[in-house]
Design an enzyme around this catalytic site. Structure first.
Site, mmCIF file in Angstrom:
data_model
loop_
_atom_site.group_PDB
_atom_site.id
_atom_site.type_symbol
_atom_site.label_atom_id
_atom_site.label_comp_id
_atom_site.label_asym_id
_atom_site.label_seq_id
_atom_site.Cartn_x
_atom_site.Cartn_y
_atom_site.Cartn_z
ATOM 1 N N TYR A 54 0.837 -1.194 0.000
ATOM 2 C CA TYR A 54 0.000 0.000 0.000
ATOM 3 C C TYR A 54 0.879 1.253 0.000
ATOM 4 C CZ TYR A 54 -2.857 3.866 1.393
ATOM 5 O OH TYR A 54 -3.441 5.104 1.431
ATOM 6 N N SER A 136 -2.842 14.141 7.165
ATOM 7 C CA SER A 136 -3.816 13.863 6.119
ATOM 8 C C SER A 136 -5.231 13.773 6.675
ATOM 9 C CB SER A 136 -3.460 12.537 5.437
ATOM 10 O OG SER A 136 -4.502 12.104 4.581
ATOM 11 N N TYR A 160 -9.187 16.904 2.003
ATOM 12 C CA TYR A 160 -9.985 16.430 0.880
ATOM 13 C C TYR A 160 -11.374 17.051 0.988
ATOM 14 C CZ TYR A 160 -6.670 12.631 -0.171
ATOM 15 O OH TYR A 160 -5.563 11.903 -0.517
ATOM 16 N N THR A 186 -6.538 19.778 -1.551
ATOM 17 C CA THR A 186 -6.079 18.760 -2.502
ATOM 18 C C THR A 186 -7.078 18.589 -3.642
ATOM 19 O OG1 THR A 186 -4.894 17.648 -0.731
ATOM 20 C CG2 THR A 186 -5.320 16.367 -2.716
ATOM 21 N N LYS A 276 -2.794 21.654 -3.532
ATOM 22 C CA LYS A 276 -1.918 20.503 -3.760
ATOM 23 C C LYS A 276 -2.481 19.628 -4.885
ATOM 24 C CE LYS A 276 0.299 16.652 -1.307
ATOM 25 N NZ LYS A 276 -0.078 15.555 -2.221
ATOM 26 N N HIS A 300 0.398 13.129 -6.818
ATOM 27 C CA HIS A 300 -0.068 12.291 -5.709
ATOM 28 C C HIS A 300 0.816 11.049 -5.550
ATOM 29 C CE1 HIS A 300 -3.764 12.265 -3.099
ATOM 30 N NE2 HIS A 300 -3.234 11.103 -2.759
ATOM 31 N N THR A 332 6.715 14.013 -4.899
ATOM 32 C CA THR A 332 6.690 12.837 -5.780
ATOM 33 C C THR A 332 8.081 12.445 -6.267
ATOM 34 O OG1 THR A 332 4.433 13.352 -6.578
ATOM 35 C CG2 THR A 332 5.694 11.695 -7.797
ATOM 36 N N GLY A 354 7.165 11.770 1.198
ATOM 37 C CA GLY A 354 6.099 10.875 1.625
ATOM 38 C C GLY A 354 6.619 9.479 1.870
ATOM 39 N N ARG A 355 6.883 8.739 0.790
ATOM 40 C CA ARG A 355 7.356 7.367 0.953
ATOM 41 C C ARG A 355 8.663 7.299 1.733
ATOM 42 N NH1 ARG A 355 5.066 7.313 -4.147
ATOM 43 N NH2 ARG A 355 3.513 5.670 -4.549
#
Length: 411
Positions: A54, A136, A160, A186, A276, A300, A332, A354-355
């Site tokens: 994920y 988030s 969101y 976003t 964003k 994203h 990204t 992020g990751r």
């Protein structure tokens, strides 16, 4: 002719100093990690496949993510010479406040699923490092709990716009009251992207057991121990769970989101408003004309539209068009401090990870996030010194050449 002799013990002794063994296995693993890719490998070993995929995966063929990372690989640095870089300043101003480093932690959903410390680990590590943390809408820790964990740091909130607008309005007002100074509106998620790894793994929230997940869990008992002995995994901002990530997003998100929604959120939030998910120059110019404080060039993380524009490729043109009117940031594909330096040289005011953050979290909880920040900070500083640039303000486009791998065909 070389003369030889038997070595004397007193000559050998200075050469036989052994490194002190660290009995803390987690600390040993993290200290041995020298790159974000090293943390990625540790995270993969220690996290069940569904949760790891994920985090690690993207939409459909995952071309957007691959291309974003390749774009950072396809750069050539152009260093200066004979400049004093005995000290370099990595701090910057972004969205009305200071950051000790030119990157912050991006918003990530379901974060406690990756490792039980979740957003608290991210927020406290960010606070300790003097960089911003972004929560988030799909986070697993509440706005108020993040503020409590990071009371003196910079907290940002990613919003969101949902079908039930009152949920979005309430979250906006809560973030403002809690002292979050920046809101990311976003715009790239009218519906969920097709995240095929999740479908193949049968990934759902909450996780459901199958023969495959049980077998996969056997070599990772620590993850399941944490998962089963800590508070139940749930969204802090949403009451509805159950089903795949795509199903939940499609139920919650509203494809009719519009500029009118942006106007309403602007009126509700007292801090900086940043859009964003911007992916072309025309939209960036329109947003600049509307007076937003900043934009995030982002696809994203490749998790929505596959084959979307590469943010790093867009960066120079967007900065030329709107850089004087709003603050342009980028995410990204960032996996190295050199990626961050290159982005700043081409005009970005800030970057988001992020990751890279989540790999550290999965590799070692709060200590793993600290290690992520430490690795990237060291790479940023070293790259700046090798470019012979003493501060971020002196990074310029001349320091970076973007090499061409994907060249559009003439029409």
């Amino acid at each position: 002719m070389v003369q030889r002799q038997l070595p004397k013990p007193r000559d050998i002794a200075p050469l036989m100093k052994f490194k002190k063994f660290d009995f803390n296995a987690s600390r040993r693993r993290l200290s041995a990690a020298l790159t974000i890719e090293d943390l990625h490998k540790i995270a993969k070993r220690r996290t069940p496949k569904a949760a790891f995929d994920y985090t690690d995966g993207a939409a459909e063929g995952e071309f957007s993510l691959t291309r974003a990372r390749e774009a950072f690989q396809d750069i050539e640095f152009n260093p200066s010479i004979l400049r004093d870089v005995s000290e370099v300043d990595t701090s910057c101003e972004i969205f009305g406040g200071r950051s000790a480093l030119p990157f912050g932690i991006a918003p990530t959903g379901f974060t406690r699923l990756m490792q039980t410390e979740g957003e608290i680990a991210g927020a406290t590590a960010a606070g300790a490092a003097g960089i911003p943390f972004t929560l988030s809408t799909l986070g697993t820790t509440s706005i108020e709990a993040v503020k409590e964990a990071n009371p003196h740091g910079r907290n940002w909130f990613q919003l969101y716009v949902m079908k039930d607008r009152e949920i979005s309005y309430d979250l906006t007002e809560r973030a403002g009251k809690a002292g979050f100074d920046t809101l990311f509106f976003t715009v790239d998620t009218p519906v969920a992207g097709a995240r095929l790894r999740d479908k193949r793994n049968g990934f759902s929230i909450p996780p459901q057991l199958s023969l495959g997940t049980v077998v996969n869990a056997i070599p990772r008992p620590w993850w399941w121990y944490d998962f089963l002995t800590t508070p139940p995994l749930e969204f802090a901002s949403l009451t509805s769970t159950g089903g795949t990530v795509g199903e939940m997003l499609d139920k919650a998100m509203d494809p009719s989101i519009s500029f009118e929604d942006l106007k309403i959120i602007r009126e509700l939030f007292p801090g900086k408003l940043v859009v964003k998910g911007v992916q072309n120059v025309e939209d960036a110019k329109k947003l600049a004309s509307l007076g937003v404080d900043g934009i995030v060039l982002s696809n994203h993380g490749g998790r929505q539209l596959d084959r979307a524009p590469v943010p790093f490729h867009l960066l120079p043109e967007v900065v030329r068009e709107v850089g004087d009117d709003l603050e342009v940031t980028i995410d990204t594909g960032i996996m190295n401090g050199a990626d961050i330096v290159a982005s700043m040289a081409l005009g970005a005011k800030f970057t988001l990870i992020g990751r890279a953050y989540l790999y550290g979290l999965m590799a070692g909880g709060r200590a793993g996030v600290d290690r992520t920040i430490e690795i990237l900070a060291d790479q940023v500083e070293r790259t700046m010194k090798l470019l012979e640039v003493p501060n971020l303000a002196e990074l310029e486009p001349k320091h970076v050449t973007q090499l061409e791998r994907l060249v559009p065909r003439a029409r």
